[in-house]
Design a protein around this motif. Sequence first.
Motif, short mmCIF file in Angstrom:
data_model
loop_
_atom_site.label_atom_id
_atom_site.label_comp_id
_atom_site.label_asym_id
_atom_site.label_seq_id
_atom_site.Cartn_x
_atom_site.Cartn_y
_atom_site.Cartn_z
N ASP A 114 0.84 -1.19 0.00
CA ASP A 114 0.00 0.00 0.00
C ASP A 114 0.88 1.25 0.00
O ASP A 114 1.96 1.27 0.60
N ARG A 115 0.39 2.31 -0.67
CA ARG A 115 1.14 3.57 -0.76
C ARG A 115 0.29 4.65 -0.10
O ARG A 115 -0.74 5.07 -0.64
N TYR A 116 0.75 5.10 1.06
CA TYR A 116 -0.02 6.03 1.85
C TYR A 116 0.45 7.47 1.64
O TYR A 116 1.64 7.72 1.50
N SER A 117 -0.51 8.40 1.68
CA SER A 117 -0.17 9.81 1.57
C SER A 117 0.56 10.25 2.84
O SER A 117 0.44 9.64 3.91
N LEU A 118 1.32 11.34 2.70
CA LEU A 118 2.02 11.89 3.87
C LEU A 118 1.02 12.28 4.95
O LEU A 118 1.27 12.07 6.14
N LYS A 119 -0.12 12.82 4.54
CA LYS A 119 -1.14 13.23 5.49
C LYS A 119 -1.64 12.06 6.31
O LYS A 119 -1.76 12.15 7.54
N LEU A 120 -1.93 10.92 5.64
CA LEU A 120 -2.44 9.76 6.36
C LEU A 120 -1.37 9.17 7.26
O LEU A 120 -1.64 8.81 8.41
N ARG A 121 -0.13 9.10 6.78
CA ARG A 121 0.94 8.53 7.60
C ARG A 121 1.18 9.39 8.84
O ARG A 121 1.39 8.87 9.94
N ALA A 122 1.12 10.71 8.66
CA ALA A 122 1.33 11.61 9.80
C ALA A 122 0.20 11.49 10.81
O ALA A 122 0.43 11.46 12.03
N PHE A 123 -1.03 11.39 10.30
CA PHE A 123 -2.17 11.27 11.21
C PHE A 123 -2.08 9.99 12.03
O PHE A 123 -2.27 10.01 13.25
N VAL A 124 -1.79 8.87 11.38
CA VAL A 124 -1.71 7.60 12.09
C VAL A 124 -0.60 7.64 13.14
O VAL A 124 -0.77 7.19 14.27
N ALA A 125 0.55 8.22 12.76
CA ALA A 125 1.68 8.27 13.70
C ALA A 125 1.36 9.14 14.90
O ALA A 125 1.57 8.74 16.06
N VAL A 126 0.86 10.34 14.65
CA VAL A 126 0.61 11.29 15.75
C VAL A 126 -0.59 10.84 16.58
O VAL A 126 -0.52 10.77 17.82
N PHE A 127 -1.70 10.53 15.92
CA PHE A 127 -2.90 10.11 16.65
C PHE A 127 -2.63 8.83 17.43
O PHE A 127 -3.05 8.69 18.58
N GLY A 128 -1.91 7.89 16.79
CA GLY A 128 -1.63 6.63 17.46
C GLY A 128 -0.86 6.81 18.75
O GLY A 128 -1.18 6.21 19.78
N LYS A 129 0.15 7.68 18.74
CA LYS A 129 0.96 7.91 19.94
C LYS A 129 0.15 8.60 21.04
O LYS A 129 0.22 8.21 22.20
N ILE A 130 -0.60 9.63 20.66
CA ILE A 130 -1.38 10.37 21.65
C ILE A 130 -2.47 9.48 22.25
O ILE A 130 -2.65 9.44 23.47
N ALA A 131 -3.19 8.77 21.38
CA ALA A 131 -4.29 7.94 21.86
C ALA A 131 -3.79 6.82 22.77
O ALA A 131 -4.44 6.49 23.77
N ARG A 132 -2.64 6.25 22.43
CA ARG A 132 -2.10 5.19 23.28
C ARG A 132 -1.61 5.75 24.61
O ARG A 132 -1.81 5.13 25.67
N ALA A 133 -1.00 6.94 24.57
CA ALA A 133 -0.53 7.57 25.81
C ALA A 133 -1.68 7.85 26.75
O ALA A 133 -1.54 7.75 27.98
N LEU A 134 -2.83 8.19 26.18
CA LEU A 134 -4.02 8.46 26.99
C LEU A 134 -4.79 7.17 27.31
O LEU A 134 -5.82 7.22 27.98
N ARG A 135 -4.28 6.04 26.83
CA ARG A 135 -4.87 4.73 27.05
C ARG A 135 -6.30 4.66 26.50
O ARG A 135 -7.18 4.00 27.05
N LEU A 136 -6.51 5.33 25.36
CA LEU A 136 -7.83 5.34 24.72
C LEU A 136 -7.91 4.35 23.57
O LEU A 136 -8.89 3.63 23.42
N VAL A 137 -6.90 4.35 22.72
CA VAL A 137 -6.90 3.55 21.49
C VAL A 137 -5.51 3.00 21.27
O VAL A 137 -4.51 3.67 21.54
#
Length: 234
Positions: A114-137
Amino acid sequence: MKRICIIGISGKLGQYMTEHALARGYEVVGVCRPESVGKLDRFKDQITLFPGRTNDRDVIAAAVRGCDGVLTVLAPWGTDNYASGTAQAVLDFADPGARLIFSCGWHISRDGKDRYSLKLRAFVAVFGKIARALRLVDLNDQVEATNRIFASERLWTVVRGSDLEEGESEGLPVWARHVGDPVLVSNLTRRTDFALFMVHALTDDRLIHEAPAIVGRNTASARAHPQAAQSVPA
């Protein structure tokens, strides 16, 4: 296909799947958290519910028993292996020969092509870290869940959804095997049509062991690249 189970039936996608399944004459059973049972009051005389967490192995075992198909919303809630626990329970307890359909987002990749856009890759990386730190997702746990599915010899399909919107159905979405295909550029699907594709996949043997990335059939990219789309009958 006579009896199906919807894991995560009380959410928006689950309720749309319920509507489509009942319209096709399926007997529907479902699993949702006890506090969410009230969301399904409009279906209460038409479905059978098994209240419980969707990664509760005992609840899943009881709910999927005797079902010809299982539709599972792979929710990445919390940090206690919720998605992978749900997926593993379905893989372990669904009847032999049952069709197993799972939902997730485009960020899941089966073969790394799969070839992901920079926007999608950035969202997954940033959202993933924040959501995990908050123990939400925990998006990593959703990856683990789908890796287990991909390694299984069960009759599975993993439906990868684009961004979703509400609205009247436009018909079955079109799909491609890899994100980055031009047919997917519009990155938008009606939520009811995502659910429609999930229900359709129960009886479409062409989708066995596929991980289709879907997009609305009336989006600009789908109309512009009809030759690139993997289409199913409207």
